[in-house]
Design a protein around this motif. Structure first.
Motif, mmCIF file in Angstrom:
data_model
loop_
_atom_site.group_PDB
_atom_site.id
_atom_site.type_symbol
_atom_site.label_atom_id
_atom_site.label_comp_id
_atom_site.label_asym_id
_atom_site.label_seq_id
_atom_site.Cartn_x
_atom_site.Cartn_y
_atom_site.Cartn_z
ATOM 1 N N GLN A 145 -14.274 -51.710 -14.719
ATOM 2 C CA GLN A 145 -14.663 -50.552 -13.898
ATOM 3 C C GLN A 145 -16.165 -50.435 -13.652
ATOM 4 O O GLN A 145 -16.598 -50.207 -12.525
ATOM 5 N N ASP A 289 -28.550 -40.445 -8.721
ATOM 6 C CA ASP A 289 -27.984 -40.504 -7.375
ATOM 7 C C ASP A 289 -28.962 -39.994 -6.321
ATOM 8 O O ASP A 289 -29.469 -38.869 -6.432
ATOM 9 N N ALA A 379 -21.943 -37.234 -11.990
ATOM 10 C CA ALA A 379 -21.562 -37.975 -10.787
ATOM 11 C C ALA A 379 -21.030 -39.358 -11.143
ATOM 12 O O ALA A 379 -20.037 -39.825 -10.565
ATOM 13 N N LEU A 380 -21.674 -40.044 -12.100
ATOM 14 C CA LEU A 380 -21.217 -41.373 -12.504
ATOM 15 C C LEU A 380 -19.836 -41.287 -13.129
ATOM 16 O O LEU A 380 -18.950 -42.096 -12.820
ATOM 17 N N SER A 382 -17.539 -39.050 -12.680
ATOM 18 C CA SER A 382 -16.540 -38.687 -11.666
ATOM 19 C C SER A 382 -16.208 -39.834 -10.730
ATOM 20 O O SER A 382 -15.134 -39.847 -10.106
ATOM 21 N N SER A 383 -17.110 -40.809 -10.618
ATOM 22 C CA SER A 383 -16.900 -41.914 -9.676
ATOM 23 C C SER A 383 -15.951 -42.976 -10.197
ATOM 24 O O SER A 383 -15.517 -43.848 -9.440
#
Length: 435
Positions: A145, A289, A379-380, A382-383
């Protein structure tokens, strides 16, 4: 209480026990060979441990400072003791191979000699396959991943293919010397992996770089890794041997470990083919980000001359604000200091001493700094395609292949590290907003 450390067995054992029996015979013959030709006073024996699989057990109590291994230089598989015939072929070839390719050829050639090789009994005990990334199929790699892990796997596969092309051309050019059945692509992958998982590098006289030796060290490579093991190892000029001296005591029957280095699980998987639970050296890169809100995006702020000067005095590169390496519950001070410099409305009021000592700035700047880190980590997380809970459930299912299990284990650890940063920065923001 010693922390038990995991090392996955790479050798494939068949279900009918025939191959396991053959391995036991090989190890008995190997121990006889070690005591005859390598070292006759080794206080160790090969044993099976429930938590690590095969390893080395103390045959008696071992005291601090004892030398437990001393392997003569002549018994090491290195570029210094190539078979004369192989050395002659390599020296006459137009193609020049690097050290890894040459040592791999050395290993494959000795294996092709069978019982006539000086290292026959050692080679017989080597794993038949490995779990390092060059053995992974693309579908297994996808399960990692994280882009940096996937890139590492792709790079390893490409490197071994590139190296083999040169080796294959040499084999084809000398058909009377190289028996092609022992020098196929997968034979080379095996040799390449053996070198990366089991060899060590040391200086032959403690001075110049050109004296560095990469070698496979018989018996040493049976010792498993533990991150808190303490031992000194290297070349001893007096005895002209590679020695291991322990810096901690061991009781009879206890597993004896060495330390491969302060590697996180990403490096352990890439170079050794295993991961450790709760590895204190593991970390994960968290990019900041560029799509963050304007007030929380480093890319919309300018590095003025004052800000640049402060960063340089602290030994920081302005590009440091693009992301950071996080350990579990640990945000590096460098990213905090860099963001404080970048976000502060009056950087001329800042001092190097305060930034070095991690003294907070004004409340608004601190909220911007930790708000950026919080949103970047969130953010990482959730990605990624699966959650922490889903990964834990997969591992508990007990139906995963070896490589998928390794992939899920390492990606889960990295997600847990990121989650710890989310929780840490969220808590910090709540304190700041209450003050």
């Amino acid at each position: 209480h010693r922390a038990r450390c995991k090392r996955r067995l790479a050798a494939k054992m068949s279900g009918n026990g025939v191959e396991a029996s053959r391995d036991n015979d090989s190890f008995k013959q190997y121990l006889d060979w070690v005591r005859r030709f390598v070292s006759d006073s080794v206080p160790l024996e090969i044993a099976h441990f429930e938590d690590t699989g095969r390893g080395m057990a103390a045959t008696r109590n071992i005291e601090v400072g004892e030398v437990i291994l001393h392997i003569p230089l002549a018994r090491l598989m290195s570029l210094r003791n190539l078979h004369p015939s192989l050395r002659s072929v390599l020296s006459s070839a137009d193609l020049k191979l690097n050290a890894t390719q040459t040592l791999a050829l050395h290993l494959l050639y000795e294996r092709s000699l069978g019982v006539h090789s000086a290292w026959f009994h050692y080679i017989q005990t080597l794993p038949r396959s490995y779990d390092t990334l060059e053995w992974w199929q693309p579908r297994d790699t996808k399960e990692l991943q994280f882009s940096h892990l996937i890139h590492a796997a792709d790079k390893r596969r490409q490197e071994v293919r590139t190296q083999y092309r040169a080796v294959a051309s040499l084999v084809v050019a000398h058909p009377d010397f190289f028996n092609k059945q022992y020098f196929s692509f997968w034979d080379y992958v095996w040799a390449y992996s053996t070198i990366f998982t089991r060899s060590c590098f040391f200086d032959i006289n403690g001075t110049a770089d050109e004296n560095s030796v990469g070698a496979l060290v018989p018996f040493l490579d049976m010792l498993n890794h533990c991150h808190d093991s303490v031992a000194d190892s290297g070349y001893d000029a007096v005895s002209q041997s590679y020695t291991v001296r322990v810096r901690q005591p061991y009781s009879m029957g206890q597993q004896v470990f060495i330390h491969y280095g302060g590697h996180g699980n990403a490096a352990l998987l890439e170079f050794y083919g295993f991961v450790l639970p709760s590895n204190p050296h593991s970390n994960v890169y968290i990019p900041i980000d560029p799509m963050l809100p304007a007030n929380l995006s480093p890319r919309v702020h300018t590095w003025t001359s004052i800000k640049q000067r402060l960063a340089i005095q602290l030994g920081l590169d302005p590009s440091a604000v693009n992301g950071f390496q996080a350990h579990r519950n640990c945000i590096p001070w460098t990213i905090v200091a860099a963001l404080r410099i970048l976000y502060h409305p009056r950087p001329e009021d800042l001092s190097v001493a305060n930034l070095s000592d991690d003294i907070p700035c004004d409340n608004e700047t601190e909220i911007s700094v930790f708000g950026t880190l919080y949103l970047a980590a969130k953010a990482l997380l959730s990605s990624l395609p699966t959650s922490i809970e889903e990964d834990r459930s997969m591992l508990l299912s007990g139906v995963l292949s070896v490589h998928t299990s390794l992939a899920v284990s390492i990606r889960l650890e990295e997600k847990e590290i990121i989650q710890s940063i989310v929780e840490q920065t969220k808590s910090k923001l709540q304190q700041l907003k209450l003050s």
